[in-house]
Design a protein around this motif. Sequence first.
Motif, short mmCIF file in Angstrom:
data_model
loop_
_atom_site.label_atom_id
_atom_site.label_comp_id
_atom_site.label_asym_id
_atom_site.label_seq_id
_atom_site.Cartn_x
_atom_site.Cartn_y
_atom_site.Cartn_z
N UNK A 268 -7.03 2.95 -9.35
CA UNK A 268 -6.44 4.30 -9.87
C UNK A 268 -7.24 5.44 -9.41
N UNK A 269 -8.60 5.29 -9.17
CA UNK A 269 -9.51 6.22 -8.55
C UNK A 269 -8.96 6.56 -7.08
N UNK A 270 -8.77 5.36 -6.31
CA UNK A 270 -8.46 5.27 -4.81
C UNK A 270 -7.14 6.25 -4.96
N UNK A 271 -6.27 5.82 -5.67
CA UNK A 271 -4.86 6.59 -5.58
C UNK A 271 -4.63 8.00 -6.15
N UNK A 272 -5.78 8.54 -6.65
CA UNK A 272 -5.77 9.96 -7.47
C UNK A 272 -5.54 11.05 -6.23
N UNK A 273 -6.48 11.18 -5.35
CA UNK A 273 -6.43 12.07 -4.19
C UNK A 273 -5.06 11.86 -3.40
N UNK A 274 -4.93 10.79 -2.79
CA UNK A 274 -3.62 10.63 -1.90
C UNK A 274 -2.42 10.96 -2.55
N UNK A 275 -2.18 10.55 -3.99
CA UNK A 275 -1.09 10.83 -4.70
C UNK A 275 -1.11 12.37 -4.81
N UNK B 216 -18.37 13.72 -5.41
CA UNK B 216 -18.57 12.72 -5.72
C UNK B 216 -18.12 11.72 -6.75
N UNK B 217 -16.87 12.38 -7.24
CA UNK B 217 -16.11 11.87 -8.35
C UNK B 217 -15.31 10.60 -8.15
N UNK B 218 -14.70 10.99 -6.90
CA UNK B 218 -13.50 9.89 -6.18
C UNK B 218 -13.82 9.44 -4.88
N UNK B 219 -13.45 8.01 -4.68
CA UNK B 219 -13.65 7.61 -3.22
C UNK B 219 -13.07 8.25 -2.21
N UNK B 220 -13.58 8.47 -0.92
CA UNK B 220 -13.12 9.09 0.18
C UNK B 220 -11.79 8.59 0.66
N UNK B 221 -11.41 7.44 0.67
CA UNK B 221 -10.32 6.78 0.97
C UNK B 221 -9.95 5.35 0.84
N UNK B 222 -8.82 4.75 1.46
CA UNK B 222 -8.86 3.44 1.09
C UNK B 222 -8.03 2.91 -0.02
N UNK B 223 -7.36 2.08 -0.12
CA UNK B 223 -6.54 1.39 -1.07
C UNK B 223 -6.83 -0.16 -1.31
N UNK B 224 -8.41 -0.44 -1.27
CA UNK B 224 -8.69 -1.80 -1.24
C UNK B 224 -8.53 -2.63 -2.49
N UNK B 225 -8.75 -1.54 -3.70
CA UNK B 225 -8.65 -2.46 -5.12
C UNK B 225 -7.11 -2.40 -5.61
N UNK B 226 -6.87 -3.39 -6.37
CA UNK B 226 -5.56 -3.51 -7.15
C UNK B 226 -5.32 -2.26 -7.89
N UNK B 227 -3.89 -1.68 -7.75
CA UNK B 227 -3.84 -0.35 -8.42
C UNK B 227 -3.72 -0.38 -9.98
N UNK B 228 -3.96 -1.58 -10.52
CA UNK B 228 -3.92 -1.63 -11.98
C UNK B 228 -5.43 -1.44 -12.51
N UNK B 229 -6.37 -1.61 -11.73
CA UNK B 229 -7.93 -1.46 -12.03
C UNK B 229 -8.35 -0.08 -12.00
N UNK B 230 -9.27 0.36 -12.67
CA UNK B 230 -9.87 1.53 -12.57
C UNK B 230 -10.11 1.97 -11.13
N UNK B 231 -10.77 1.25 -10.37
CA UNK B 231 -11.13 1.56 -8.94
C UNK B 231 -9.83 1.77 -8.36
N UNK C 273 0.78 -1.23 -0.09
CA UNK C 273 0.02 0.06 0.01
C UNK C 273 0.78 1.19 -0.15
N UNK C 274 1.87 1.32 0.96
CA UNK C 274 2.69 2.47 1.00
C UNK C 274 3.68 2.51 -0.26
N UNK C 275 4.14 1.35 -0.93
CA UNK C 275 4.86 1.30 -2.21
C UNK C 275 4.12 2.12 -3.19
N UNK C 276 2.84 1.59 -3.39
CA UNK C 276 1.94 2.22 -4.67
C UNK C 276 1.73 3.68 -4.52
N UNK C 277 1.48 3.72 -3.06
CA UNK C 277 1.27 5.49 -2.81
C UNK C 277 2.33 6.38 -3.28
N UNK C 278 3.63 5.89 -2.80
CA UNK C 278 4.77 6.75 -3.02
C UNK C 278 5.08 6.62 -4.37
#
Length: 313
Positions: free
Chosen positions: A177-184, A160-175, A97-102
Amino acid sequence: MVGLVSKRFIQLLLLLIGISFLVFMSMYIAPGDPATIIGGPTATESDLAAIRIELGLDKPVLVQYFDYIGGVLQGDLGYSFQNNQPVADAIAARFPQTLNLAIASMVVAVVIGVPAGIISAIKQNSWFDFSSTTIALAGISIPNFWLGAMLILIFSVNLQWLPVGGLSAPFWTIEGIKQLILPAITLGTASAAMIARMSRSAMLEVIRADYIRTARAKGVKRKTVIWVHALRNAMIPVITVIGLNFGFLLGGTIITEQVFAINGVGRLMIDAIAARDFPVVQGTVLLVATLFVVVNLFVDIIYAFVDPRINYD
């Protein structure tokens, strides 16, 4: 290069030993008792004594430290005081999770910072230069927790374009990527600002050099002069900043993980500090320190490929 890697490896070992000692002693002298936290409010003195013996907390602090280092040298980071889970397993479960975010944050920083800095240098004192410099200053100044909260409020709560938080979905999926946008964006903004300022400064210094004026005098196209001759020589300090920031991102995601409820190494460290879980704190700190030194070693190696004139002999 082999000598450089060997020297850095020795430095890495000494650094990690020093860091592990400082962290171990800091946790030892901090107020609170792990046995009391584990035993709970109903534990008796005999229960607490039994817990301390089981965890080895009854031994002198230096004996505890050397026992821990002996285990680390054998690849054993110990067991969590809270759930008796191997520390290595706990870190391995959280680290992706940390590596994907970084990585996502670094991509945001480089994609925004490098072009902005180069264009600002090429168009010095233009409206773009003043705007990018002002935005870079704001990016460095804005706290991560405030920016993250504002992004959540705007894009998650209101639009309501992007999820509030969490990185539950694999980073290579659309969901994912959506979860990564705001924290990134939250984590990468300050790095993008620093990279932009360094790119601008380095490019300004290079484009005033004699060989750049000579290339222009020979009739070389302006794009070729900038993107081939100037950019490569300006990239050395930029690579330094990118490397340092990536090392920082790997260990500095704590606040962002808290804001976006990401179960990464940062949250694991915070929870372990609150519970005085010595082995987990030690393991996470050693991981962050190791990654930072390794990243800087790779930066030194990249130097030689970007500029063959650099010699480490």
